[in-house]
Write a protein that holds these residues in place. Structure first.
Motif, short mmCIF file in Angstrom:
data_model
loop_
_atom_site.label_atom_id
_atom_site.label_comp_id
_atom_site.label_asym_id
_atom_site.label_seq_id
_atom_site.Cartn_x
_atom_site.Cartn_y
_atom_site.Cartn_z
N PRO A 1 0.81 -1.23 0.00
CA PRO A 1 0.00 0.00 0.00
C PRO A 1 0.83 1.27 0.00
O PRO A 1 0.34 2.34 -0.38
CB PRO A 1 -0.84 -0.11 1.28
CG PRO A 1 -0.25 -1.23 2.07
CD PRO A 1 0.55 -2.08 1.15
N GLU A 2 2.12 1.14 0.38
CA GLU A 2 2.99 2.33 0.40
C GLU A 2 3.24 2.88 -0.99
O GLU A 2 3.79 3.97 -1.15
CB GLU A 2 4.31 2.03 1.13
CG GLU A 2 5.15 0.90 0.58
CD GLU A 2 4.69 -0.49 1.01
OE1 GLU A 2 3.67 -0.61 1.72
OE2 GLU A 2 5.35 -1.47 0.63
N ILE A 3 2.86 2.17 -2.04
CA ILE A 3 2.96 2.70 -3.41
C ILE A 3 2.14 3.99 -3.51
O ILE A 3 2.49 4.91 -4.24
CB ILE A 3 2.48 1.65 -4.44
CG1 ILE A 3 3.48 0.50 -4.51
CG2 ILE A 3 2.26 2.28 -5.81
CD1 ILE A 3 3.06 -0.65 -5.42
N GLY A 4 1.08 4.06 -2.75
CA GLY A 4 0.30 5.31 -2.68
C GLY A 4 -0.52 5.56 -3.94
O GLY A 4 -0.87 4.63 -4.68
N GLU A 5 -0.77 6.83 -4.18
CA GLU A 5 -1.61 7.24 -5.30
C GLU A 5 -1.00 6.80 -6.63
O GLU A 5 0.20 6.95 -6.85
CB GLU A 5 -1.74 8.76 -5.25
CG GLU A 5 -2.60 9.35 -6.34
CD GLU A 5 -2.55 10.89 -6.35
OE1 GLU A 5 -2.16 11.50 -5.32
OE2 GLU A 5 -2.90 11.45 -7.40
N VAL A 6 -1.84 6.28 -7.52
CA VAL A 6 -1.40 5.93 -8.87
C VAL A 6 -2.40 6.56 -9.85
O VAL A 6 -3.57 6.18 -9.86
CB VAL A 6 -1.36 4.39 -9.07
CG1 VAL A 6 -0.98 4.05 -10.51
CG2 VAL A 6 -0.39 3.74 -8.10
N THR A 7 -1.93 7.56 -10.62
CA THR A 7 -2.84 8.29 -11.49
C THR A 7 -2.17 8.59 -12.82
O THR A 7 -0.98 8.92 -12.84
CB THR A 7 -3.16 9.71 -10.91
OG1 THR A 7 -3.09 9.66 -9.50
CG2 THR A 7 -4.48 10.23 -11.37
N GLU A 8 -2.94 8.56 -13.89
CA GLU A 8 -2.39 9.00 -15.18
C GLU A 8 -2.46 10.51 -15.25
O GLU A 8 -3.45 11.12 -14.85
CB GLU A 8 -3.21 8.39 -16.32
CG GLU A 8 -2.86 6.92 -16.53
CD GLU A 8 -3.39 6.37 -17.85
OE1 GLU A 8 -3.26 7.07 -18.88
OE2 GLU A 8 -3.93 5.26 -17.81
N ALA B 1 6.39 19.56 -22.85
CA ALA B 1 4.97 19.76 -22.55
C ALA B 1 4.13 18.52 -22.87
O ALA B 1 3.02 18.37 -22.36
CB ALA B 1 4.45 20.96 -23.33
N ASP B 2 4.69 17.62 -23.71
CA ASP B 2 3.88 16.46 -24.11
C ASP B 2 4.29 15.18 -23.38
O ASP B 2 3.97 14.06 -23.81
CB ASP B 2 3.98 16.24 -25.63
CG ASP B 2 5.43 15.96 -26.06
OD1 ASP B 2 6.34 16.18 -25.22
OD2 ASP B 2 5.64 15.52 -27.19
N ALA B 3 4.99 15.33 -22.25
CA ALA B 3 5.51 14.15 -21.55
C ALA B 3 4.46 13.60 -20.57
O ALA B 3 4.54 13.82 -19.36
CB ALA B 3 6.80 14.50 -20.82
N ALA B 4 3.48 12.87 -21.11
CA ALA B 4 2.45 12.29 -20.25
C ALA B 4 3.05 11.19 -19.38
O ALA B 4 4.08 10.61 -19.72
CB ALA B 4 1.32 11.73 -21.11
N ALA B 5 2.39 10.93 -18.25
CA ALA B 5 3.04 10.07 -17.25
C ALA B 5 2.03 9.36 -16.36
O ALA B 5 0.85 9.71 -16.35
CB ALA B 5 3.96 10.93 -16.37
N VAL B 6 2.53 8.39 -15.62
CA VAL B 6 1.77 7.82 -14.50
C VAL B 6 2.44 8.32 -13.23
O VAL B 6 3.66 8.18 -13.06
CB VAL B 6 1.79 6.28 -14.54
CG1 VAL B 6 1.03 5.71 -13.34
CG2 VAL B 6 1.20 5.77 -15.85
N TYR B 7 1.65 8.93 -12.35
CA TYR B 7 2.17 9.46 -11.10
C TYR B 7 2.14 8.37 -10.02
O TYR B 7 1.13 7.67 -9.87
CB TYR B 7 1.31 10.65 -10.65
CG TYR B 7 1.74 11.24 -9.33
CD1 TYR B 7 2.88 12.02 -9.24
CD2 TYR B 7 0.99 11.01 -8.17
CE1 TYR B 7 3.29 12.55 -8.02
CE2 TYR B 7 1.39 11.54 -6.95
CZ TYR B 7 2.54 12.30 -6.89
OH TYR B 7 2.94 12.83 -5.68
N ILE B 8 3.26 8.22 -9.30
CA ILE B 8 3.36 7.20 -8.23
C ILE B 8 3.62 7.94 -6.92
O ILE B 8 4.74 8.41 -6.65
CB ILE B 8 4.53 6.22 -8.51
CG1 ILE B 8 4.45 5.67 -9.94
CG2 ILE B 8 4.54 5.08 -7.48
CD1 ILE B 8 5.74 4.98 -10.41
N GLY B 9 2.57 8.07 -6.11
CA GLY B 9 2.65 8.95 -4.94
C GLY B 9 3.66 8.54 -3.88
O GLY B 9 4.19 9.39 -3.17
N GLY B 10 3.92 7.24 -3.73
CA GLY B 10 4.77 6.78 -2.62
C GLY B 10 6.26 6.91 -2.85
O GLY B 10 7.05 6.68 -1.94
N ALA B 11 6.66 7.29 -4.07
CA ALA B 11 8.10 7.35 -4.37
C ALA B 11 8.77 8.46 -3.55
O ALA B 11 8.16 9.49 -3.26
CB ALA B 11 8.32 7.61 -5.86
#
Ligand SMILES: Cc1cc2nc3c(=O)[nH]c(=O)nc-3n(C[C@H](O)[C@H](O)[C@H](O)COP(=O)(O)OP(=O)(O)OC[C@H]3O[C@@H](n4cnc5c(N)ncnc54)[C@H](O)[C@@H]3O)c2cc1C
Length: 372
Positions: free
Chosen positions: A115-122, A137-147
């Protein structure tokens, strides 16, 4: 019980700290070798995005990341608050939507057990750029909150000082293993024999030569990493996320006071060749500026060189050495040692002090046992 820890990188400093908390009489020896990995390492703590299938590696790396906040709190309680640690999140860049979805799904699946991975959002390119302004400006990503990120130099220094506060003694110089038949009896340091009940070899990329003198062939190779630091002046970079661009293995991260770290080369077969090369600099800059053109006008600060200690596989080499009592090896942390080092060091301390380690060390045996 007296324990000698050879090497005060992240593995050795963590081992000395953990052993001193467990009540051992600790001597921490270091030769200040140029290219100590801990002093060059970027400091990314995000094992969940690594393309590593090995369950033993994953179990150790995930546990290590999970235990970081408690370690940082423990050090803060001893007055060591300046270690560069912050949970800043990470951006796993992926151009194609299907790749982002694949990354997101994999992280969400892993999050059930971690669960420490935390938020995962595109995130869209624009949203990612808001978090890390130099990005394209076009560098889309997946955000990993726990890093998180940490400053390896500061953390290792803080761990060693905290160990000293618990009674550990620090000695400078090149240690040689002293053995008497099937038992390690201590180390020799500049001709002086320092005796101990156990020795931990946390000697990083120098482990093969350290152990060779005692007749042991533990296969650890040096992999040179060159890594660049760039200043963005007065920009408040303190909460910028780590940027993980994917297949190239290159990345960006930010510390306080406008300091950006762009890394890194992975020069397998380099040996202990402590040099900054034009090819290394070109590779780092090409990769960094392709992803984050906004860095082009920063100020070049320095390039650091570190030797990643690489074992024969992805797993660390951790545990006692069969047939030689009193020796524990803690190395082979490769590209993830700032993540795994604190837990690895603490497990090495437990093994060396004759306690049952909190994680089964069999999968990490530095040398095969007589029966395997
Ligand atoms: C460019 C780069 C980027 C990295 N980025 C990351 C990252 O983002 N995240 C992550 O988790 N990991 C990262 N790593 C990996 C991590 O830095 C290493 O795995 C880790 O620091 C290894 O620590 P260590 O204590 O085993 O070895 P080291 O830090 O190399 O320490 C070994 C110590 O042993 C001492 N020594 C050796 N022989 C002797 C002797 N005979 N007597 C006395 N002392 C001796 C040396 O002086 C040295 O201080 C990176 C590494 C590099 C090079």
């Amino acid at each position: 019980m007296r324990l000698i820890v050879v090497g005060s990188g992240i593995a050795g400093a963590s081992c000395a700290y953990a052993a001193s908390l467990l009540g051992a009489e600790v001597v921490l020896v270091d030769a200040a070798k140029p290219g100590r990995a801990t002093a060059a390492g970027a400091g990314i703590i995000c094992p969940w995005s690594a393309q590593v299938a090995d369950p033993a590696w994953r179990a150790l790396a995930y546990a290590a990341a999970r235990e970081y906040p408690a370690l940082i709190d423990g050090l803060a309680g001893l007055g060591e608050t300046d270690v560069g640690y912050r949970r800043v999140g990470a951006l796993a860049l992926a151009e194609r939507e299907e790749d982002r979805e694949r990354i997101r799904q994999a992280l969400v699946a892993r999050r059930a057990a971690a669960p420490e991975i935390g938020e995962v959002t595109e995130l869209s390119g624009a949203d990612a750029q808001r978090l890390f302004p130099p990005l394209r400006a076009d560098a889309a990503a997946v955000y990993i909150g726990g890093a998180a990120r940490v400053d390896g130099r500061k953390l290792a220094g803080a761990l060693a000082r905290a160990a000293v506060r618990q009674g550990a003694v620090v000695r400078d110089g090149e240690a040689q293993l002293a053995r008497d038949g099937g038992r390690v009896v201590g180390v020799s340091l500049g001709g002086e024999l320092i005796e101990a009940d156990a020795v931990v070899a946390a000697t990083g990329a120098w482990t093969s030569s350290f152990l060779q003198a005692a007749g042991l062939a533990v296969p650890v190779e040096a992999q040179r990493g060159q890594i660049m630091h760039i200043s963005l002046g007065a920009a408040d970079t303190s909460r910028w996320p780590v940027v993980l661009p994917g297949a190239s293995g290159h990345y960006l991260l930010a510390f306080d006071n406008g300091r950006i770290v762009a890394g890194a080369t992975r020069e397998t077969g380099s040996g202990l060749d402590y040099r900054i090369t034009p090819a290394g600099l070109a590779e780092i800059l090409e990769q960094a500026l392709a992803v984050a053109p906004g860095l082009a006008d920063g100020t070049y600060l320095e390039t650091r060189i570190g030797f990643r200690p690489m074992g024969p596989g992805i797993r660390p080499l951790l545990g006692p050495v069969p047939g030689l009592n009193g020796l524990v090896v803690a190395t082979g942390l490769g590209a993830s040692g700032l993540t795994m080092g604190p837990l690895t060091g603490s497990l090495a301390a437990q093994a060396a002090l004759g306690l049952a380690p909190a994680i089964d060390l069999k999968p990490f045996a530095p040398l095969p046992g007589p029966s395997s």
